[in-house]
Motif scaffolding. Structure first.
Motif, PDB file in Angstrom:
ATOM      1  N   ASN A 143      26.527 -13.762  75.127  1.00  0.00           N
ATOM      2  CA  ASN A 143      26.893 -14.142  73.766  1.00  0.00           C
ATOM      3  C   ASN A 143      28.411 -14.228  73.640  1.00  0.00           C
ATOM      4  OD1 ASN A 143      27.916 -11.397  72.959  1.00  0.00           O
ATOM      5  ND2 ASN A 143      25.753 -10.862  73.252  1.00  0.00           N
ATOM      6  N   ALA A 144      28.853 -14.757  72.516  1.00  0.00           N
ATOM      7  CA  ALA A 144      30.277 -15.018  72.318  1.00  0.00           C
ATOM      8  C   ALA A 144      31.096 -13.734  72.265  1.00  0.00           C
ATOM      9  CB  ALA A 144      30.484 -15.828  71.039  1.00  0.00           C
ATOM     10  N   PHE A 145      30.517 -12.631  71.780  1.00  0.00           N
ATOM     11  CA  PHE A 145      31.289 -11.394  71.704  1.00  0.00           C
ATOM     12  C   PHE A 145      31.626 -10.880  73.100  1.00  0.00           C
ATOM     13  CE2 PHE A 145      32.029  -6.876  71.397  1.00  0.00           C
ATOM     14  CZ  PHE A 145      32.833  -6.772  70.265  1.00  0.00           C
ATOM     15  N   GLU A 146      30.689 -10.953  74.016  1.00  0.00           N
ATOM     16  CA  GLU A 146      30.964 -10.517  75.387  1.00  0.00           C
ATOM     17  C   GLU A 146      32.058 -11.367  76.015  1.00  0.00           C
ATOM     18  OE1 GLU A 146      27.283 -10.659  77.448  1.00  0.00           O
ATOM     19  OE2 GLU A 146      26.357  -9.012  76.322  1.00  0.00           O
ATOM     20  N   LEU A 147      32.037 -12.674  75.753  1.00  0.00           N
ATOM     21  CA  LEU A 147      33.079 -13.560  76.266  1.00  0.00           C
ATOM     22  C   LEU A 147      34.434 -13.202  75.661  1.00  0.00           C
ATOM     23  CD1 LEU A 147      33.956 -16.076  77.857  1.00  0.00           C
ATOM     24  CD2 LEU A 147      33.266 -17.447  75.871  1.00  0.00           C
ATOM     25  N   TYR A 148      34.453 -12.998  74.348  1.00  0.00           N
ATOM     26  CA  TYR A 148      35.700 -12.611  73.676  1.00  0.00           C
ATOM     27  C   TYR A 148      36.252 -11.297  74.241  1.00  0.00           C
ATOM     28  CZ  TYR A 148      37.774  -9.359  70.323  1.00  0.00           C
ATOM     29  OH  TYR A 148      38.520  -8.360  69.741  1.00  0.00           O
ATOM     30  N   GLU A 149      35.380 -10.309  74.418  1.00  0.00           N
ATOM     31  CA  GLU A 149      35.831  -9.009  74.904  1.00  0.00           C
ATOM     32  C   GLU A 149      36.425  -9.123  76.305  1.00  0.00           C
ATOM     33  OE1 GLU A 149      34.037  -4.616  74.116  1.00  0.00           O
ATOM     34  OE2 GLU A 149      32.719  -6.035  75.127  1.00  0.00           O
ATOM     35  N   TYR A 150      35.822  -9.952  77.157  1.00  0.00           N
ATOM     36  CA  TYR A 150      36.344 -10.153  78.510  1.00  0.00           C
ATOM     37  C   TYR A 150      37.713 -10.834  78.456  1.00  0.00           C
ATOM     38  CZ  TYR A 150      36.708 -11.785  83.330  1.00  0.00           C
ATOM     39  OH  TYR A 150      37.152 -12.040  84.598  1.00  0.00           O
ATOM     40  N   ILE A 151      37.839 -11.850  77.637  1.00  0.00           N
ATOM     41  CA  ILE A 151      39.127 -12.559  77.527  1.00  0.00           C
ATOM     42  C   ILE A 151      40.202 -11.617  77.011  1.00  0.00           C
ATOM     43  CG2 ILE A 151      40.333 -14.374  76.257  1.00  0.00           C
ATOM     44  CD1 ILE A 151      37.738 -15.986  76.311  1.00  0.00           C
ATOM     45  N   TYR A 152      39.864 -10.816  76.004  1.00  0.00           N
ATOM     46  CA  TYR A 152      40.863  -9.929  75.403  1.00  0.00           C
ATOM     47  C   TYR A 152      41.335  -8.853  76.389  1.00  0.00           C
ATOM     48  CZ  TYR A 152      42.947  -6.438  72.351  1.00  0.00           C
ATOM     49  OH  TYR A 152      43.805  -5.522  71.784  1.00  0.00           O
ATOM     50  N   GLU A 153      40.423  -8.339  77.195  1.00  0.00           N
ATOM     51  CA  GLU A 153      40.767  -7.221  78.082  1.00  0.00           C
ATOM     52  C   GLU A 153      41.358  -7.658  79.418  1.00  0.00           C
ATOM     53  OE1 GLU A 153      37.224  -4.963  78.493  1.00  0.00           O
ATOM     54  OE2 GLU A 153      37.279  -4.155  76.442  1.00  0.00           O
ATOM     55  N   THR A 154      41.034  -8.845  79.913  1.00  0.00           N
ATOM     56  CA  THR A 154      41.426  -9.205  81.283  1.00  0.00           C
ATOM     57  C   THR A 154      42.265 -10.470  81.401  1.00  0.00           C
ATOM     58  OG1 THR A 154      39.405 -10.492  81.656  1.00  0.00           O
ATOM     59  CG2 THR A 154      39.321  -8.139  82.154  1.00  0.00           C
ATOM     60  N   MET A 155      42.439 -11.221  80.347  1.00  0.00           N
ATOM     61  CA  MET A 155      43.159 -12.487  80.451  1.00  0.00           C
ATOM     62  C   MET A 155      44.518 -12.399  79.762  1.00  0.00           C
ATOM     63  SD  MET A 155      41.386 -14.833  82.150  1.00  0.00           S
ATOM     64  CE  MET A 155      40.980 -13.532  83.319  1.00  0.00           C
ATOM     65  N   PRO A 156      45.520 -13.150  80.252  1.00  0.00           N
ATOM     66  CA  PRO A 156      45.494 -13.829  81.549  1.00  0.00           C
ATOM     67  C   PRO A 156      45.523 -12.820  82.681  1.00  0.00           C
ATOM     68  CG  PRO A 156      47.676 -13.942  80.595  1.00  0.00           C
ATOM     69  CD  PRO A 156      46.798 -13.336  79.556  1.00  0.00           C
ATOM     70  N   TRP A 157      44.956 -13.155  83.823  1.00  0.00           N
ATOM     71  CA  TRP A 157      44.704 -12.131  84.841  1.00  0.00           C
ATOM     72  C   TRP A 157      45.981 -11.584  85.450  1.00  0.00           C
ATOM     73  CZ3 TRP A 157      46.420 -13.109  89.754  1.00  0.00           C
ATOM     74  CH2 TRP A 157      46.627 -14.440  90.114  1.00  0.00           C
ATOM     75  N   ASN A 159      48.599 -10.869  83.624  1.00  0.00           N
ATOM     76  CA  ASN A 159      49.186  -9.997  82.601  1.00  0.00           C
ATOM     77  C   ASN A 159      48.112  -9.621  81.593  1.00  0.00           C
ATOM     78  OD1 ASN A 159      50.995  -8.516  81.116  1.00  0.00           O
ATOM     79  ND2 ASN A 159      51.918 -10.296  80.104  1.00  0.00           N
ATOM     80  N   PRO A 160      47.102  -8.854  82.024  1.00  0.00           N
ATOM     81  CA  PRO A 160      45.967  -8.542  81.133  1.00  0.00           C
ATOM     82  C   PRO A 160      46.413  -7.835  79.857  1.00  0.00           C
ATOM     83  CG  PRO A 160      45.500  -7.907  83.400  1.00  0.00           C
ATOM     84  CD  PRO A 160      46.952  -8.249  83.356  1.00  0.00           C
ATOM     85  N   GLY A 161      45.722  -8.179  78.754  1.00  0.00           N
ATOM     86  CA  GLY A 161      45.997  -7.523  77.485  1.00  0.00           C
ATOM     87  C   GLY A 161      47.212  -8.043  76.753  1.00  0.00           C
ATOM     88  N   SER A 162      47.785  -9.164  77.211  1.00  0.00           N
ATOM     89  CA  SER A 162      48.985  -9.691  76.560  1.00  0.00           C
ATOM     90  C   SER A 162      48.677 -10.619  75.400  1.00  0.00           C
ATOM     91  CB  SER A 162      49.856 -10.425  77.583  1.00  0.00           C
ATOM     92  OG  SER A 162      49.157 -11.529  78.139  1.00  0.00           O
ATOM     93  N   ILE A 163      47.411 -10.891  75.144  1.00  0.00           N
ATOM     94  CA  ILE A 163      47.049 -11.749  74.022  1.00  0.00           C
ATOM     95  C   ILE A 163      46.478 -10.901  72.901  1.00  0.00           C
ATOM     96  CG2 ILE A 163      46.625 -13.727  75.514  1.00  0.00           C
ATOM     97  CD1 ILE A 163      43.661 -13.214  75.268  1.00  0.00           C
ATOM     98  N   THR A 164      46.534 -11.416  71.692  1.00  0.00           N
ATOM     99  CA  THR A 164      46.027 -10.706  70.526  1.00  0.00           C
ATOM    100  C   THR A 164      44.529 -10.930  70.388  1.00  0.00           C
ATOM    101  OG1 THR A 164      46.405 -12.571  69.037  1.00  0.00           O
ATOM    102  CG2 THR A 164      48.260 -11.046  69.411  1.00  0.00           C
ATOM    103  N   ARG A 165      43.911 -10.141  69.547  1.00  0.00           N
ATOM    104  CA  ARG A 165      42.473 -10.310  69.295  1.00  0.00           C
ATOM    105  C   ARG A 165      42.192 -11.678  68.659  1.00  0.00           C
ATOM    106  NH1 ARG A 165      39.495  -5.798  70.054  1.00  0.00           N
ATOM    107  NH2 ARG A 165      40.611  -3.813  70.223  1.00  0.00           N
ATOM    108  N   GLU A 166      43.066 -12.100  67.786  1.00  0.00           N
ATOM    109  CA  GLU A 166      42.864 -13.404  67.159  1.00  0.00           C
ATOM    110  C   GLU A 166      42.924 -14.520  68.201  1.00  0.00           C
ATOM    111  OE1 GLU A 166      44.886 -16.251  63.700  1.00  0.00           O
ATOM    112  OE2 GLU A 166      45.679 -14.237  64.099  1.00  0.00           O
ATOM    113  N   GLU A 167      43.882 -14.419  69.146  1.00  0.00           N
ATOM    114  CA  GLU A 167      43.970 -15.409  70.206  1.00  0.00           C
ATOM    115  C   GLU A 167      42.731 -15.362  71.105  1.00  0.00           C
ATOM    116  OE1 GLU A 167      48.847 -15.615  70.754  1.00  0.00           O
ATOM    117  OE2 GLU A 167      47.636 -14.214  71.937  1.00  0.00           O
ATOM    118  N   ALA A 168      42.219 -14.156  71.368  1.00  0.00           N
ATOM    119  CA  ALA A 168      41.025 -14.032  72.197  1.00  0.00           C
ATOM    120  C   ALA A 168      39.825 -14.687  71.528  1.00  0.00           C
ATOM    121  CB  ALA A 168      40.744 -12.563  72.496  1.00  0.00           C
TER     122      ALA A 168
END
Length: 586
Positions: A143-157, A159-168
């Motif tokens: 589902n989309a939440f799992e995809l969002y959570e992965y992007i927020y925690e690991t992307m960009p690979w 520099n993980p965690g450099s994006i905001t939740r809104e960007e994720a």
């Protein structure tokens, strides 16, 4: 000596054979020449056409102004993700790398090799950016939440965690678009991410506004029509009354005019019945989509809210009618005590009404837990653990209610059964019993005929018209609240045993949560609330009652102690609830 004619024939045959052999040698030489490789030269004698890359694919995407979530996702993908994952999610394939000309070699020393610049990073050849669009891609996400959570925690690979939740969220929405599974007009949030699948296209329901406006218009026209009908009937009074139907027979033939006024009854009884019917109908509709399992409960609530036509409206109506029902029933209890309308023969019916209020509280509590999301931790852990503090029977009582020694899958099943069957059936029985006793006990409490200043009465037809008008007005208010204020919803619960220090009780139990801060859980969380209910139930049997001639008006002198007691209880609960909402106590 050979004959001349034979010599001529032989010459002709020899010539024919020579010609055929010559043609065969020429054909063979041509075939060999065609199969031989073309010799390489430094000069190209003829111009050749080679495939070219459409450089416009590298252009910044055109977005709306101001950009929406999907536009922000497209811009962020273009600026951060596209170089590695491709313009349509194809991954770092050779064809895509060729688009970058001199920079197509990702492993050169000044780019992504081991000697990269400080602002660069090393890219390993066996760990290229994978495709993120197409059949079979993103298999790890459901589902989309799992995809969002992965992007927020690991992307960009790099520099993980450099994006905001809104960007994720924006990137997750754009990735869904690349895969062709994003519903048109979707804005992803914590409250709908679990409802949107990654590998299956779904569509959002049509806007609810046309249906809501139609329903509101019908209710407004009904209210106006009833007011006009009443005015016309007063102008053309008829002494012949129509035959009463079943609903009319649920009301007494007539009641005193003074005690039928809204400022005396507040319409609380009829409004409570109406809200109960709204709860029943909306609850039945939700049952078609709600899945009572820990894995799917919260997700199914998100599906109801996001994907089911008018599901958001139905859920909001269910939630707010439950909250308003608690408030209306509390007002009804106050009205009965402050007008002294609980004296004999109405004492038992007062207890039935008090029991009904407790059942409604428990229905609200169990329905609150059925959300099974991160917002119910206090109720699920702290609230239910109060049962364990009861001496002797506490542990067994807790297992009976929860279905096990701790919150888990069995707890959700138990609460679903309590909510749908046990408490709902019990509440329906109490409502019917309470309404029956109102008729049996003589209807509304009024002084005897000799003590009435105005002996005018209204018929059951007028009484029913007033009740229906009150219900229509409440329906309009309820619809307005349901449209403007969404019911609370959160992401699915992850662990029932997590720290609950920051969790909050539902608003109707905030006063109990505040009491727990003062000492022993059994005394403040169980015994005090039970004493409050017991004290209210003893009012008709222990404290002085209003005199018969004082009935039918507010604040009779005969039951001052009961009035003071109930006001203290309500004020105490209100103050404790307010304290629980202060930042210093949260």
């Amino acid at each position: 000596m050979t004959h001349p004619s034979r010599i001529g024939s032989r010459r002709s045959l020899l010539l024919t054979i020579t010609i055929l052999l010559g043609l065969g040698l020429l054909l063979f030489a041509g075939t060999v020449a065609a199969a031989a490789p073309v010799p390489q030269t430094t000069e190209t004698p003829f111009a050749t056409v080679t495939p070219t890359f459409d450089l416009s694919r590298l252009d910044e995407p055109v977005t709306a102004d101001p950009p929406g979530q999907i536009d922000r996702g497209a811009i962020h993908y273009w600026g951060v993700c596209m170089a590695c994952h491709g313009d349509y999610g194809q991954g770092l394939i050779p064809e895509w790398r060729d688009a970058f000309g001199e920079d197509k070699d990702c492993w050169q020393s000044d780019c992504h090799g081991p000697d990269h610049l400080p602002e660069g990073f090393q890219m390993h050849k066996d760990n290229l950016a994978p495709p993120i669009a197409g059949p079979g891609k993103l298999a790890r996400f459901s589902n989309a939440f799992e995809l969002y959570e992965y992007i927020y925690e690991t992307m960009p690979w790099w520099n993980p965690g450099s994006i905001t939740r809104e960007e994720a969220w924006s990137l997750a929405n754009y990735v869904l678009k690349l895969n062709g599974t994003r519903p048109d007009g979707l804005v992803l949030t914590d409250t709908n991410g679990f409802a949107i699948p990654v590998h299956r296209a779904v569509s959002l329901p049509d806007a609810e506004w046309p249906g809501v406006l139609t329903l509101a218009g019908v209710l407004v026209l009904a209210a106006v029509g009833m007011v006009l009908q009443s005015a016309i009937k007063r102008a053309y009074t008829s002494v012949v009354l129509p035959k009463p139907n079943f609903v009319h027979h649920l009301h007494p033939p007539s009641i005193p005019l003074l005690q039928s006024r809204f400022r005396y009854t507040l319409g609380a009884g009829g409004i409570a019945v109406f809200l109960s019917l709204v709860l029943l109908v909306t609850g039945l509709l939700e049952m078609y989509f709600y899945i009572p399992s820990p894995e799917h409960a919260a997700t199914s609530v998100q599906v109801i809210t996001t994907l089911v036509p008018f599901g958001n409206l139905v859920r909001n109506l269910h939630y707010w009618s439950a909250q308003l029902l608690l408030i209306v029933m509390t007002i009804h209890l106050l009205r009965v005590v402050l007008t002294g309308a609980y004296a004999k023969p109405r004492r038992f019916n007062f207890l039935l009404g008090l029991a009904l209020l407790v059942f409604i509280l428990l229905l609200d509590f169990t329905g609150y837990i059925l959300r099974w999301d991160e917002g119910i931790h206090w109720a699920l852990v702290v609230g239910t653990n109060l049962l364990k503090t009861i001496p002797i029977i506490g542990e067994n009582f807790y297992r009976f209610v929860m279905g096990g020694p701790e919150p888990g899958p069995a707890a959700l099943t138990r609460f679903y059964a309590w909510h749908i069957f046990g408490l709902t059936i019990g509440t329906a029985i109490l409502i019917g019993w309470h309404a029956f006793r109102v008729r049996r006990d003589g209807g509304i409490a009024v002084p005897p005929p000799t003590e009435r200043a105005d002996k005018t009465r209204i018929t059951r037809f007028e009484l029913l018209r007033r009740e229906v008008l009150a219900m229509v007005i409440v329906g309009i208010v309820l619809l307005l609240i349901a449209v403007l204020i969404p019911a609370p919803i959160n992401q699915p619960i992850s662990d029932a045993g997590i720290d609950t220090s920051d969790s909050r009780a539902p608003w109707f139990f905030l006063w109990v949560q505040q009491l727990l801060k003062y000492g022993d859980p059994f005394i403040w969380g169980v015994l005090v609330p039970l004493l409050v209910v017991l004290g209210l139930g003893l009012i008709p049997y222990v404290l002085p009652r209003a005199k018969v001639e004082e009935l039918g008006r507010w604040f009779p002198r005969g039951n001052r102690y009961a009035q003071i007691l109930v006001i203290i209880v309500i004020l105490g609960i209100t103050v404790l609830t307010a304290l629980a909402n202060l930042p210093i106590f949260k």
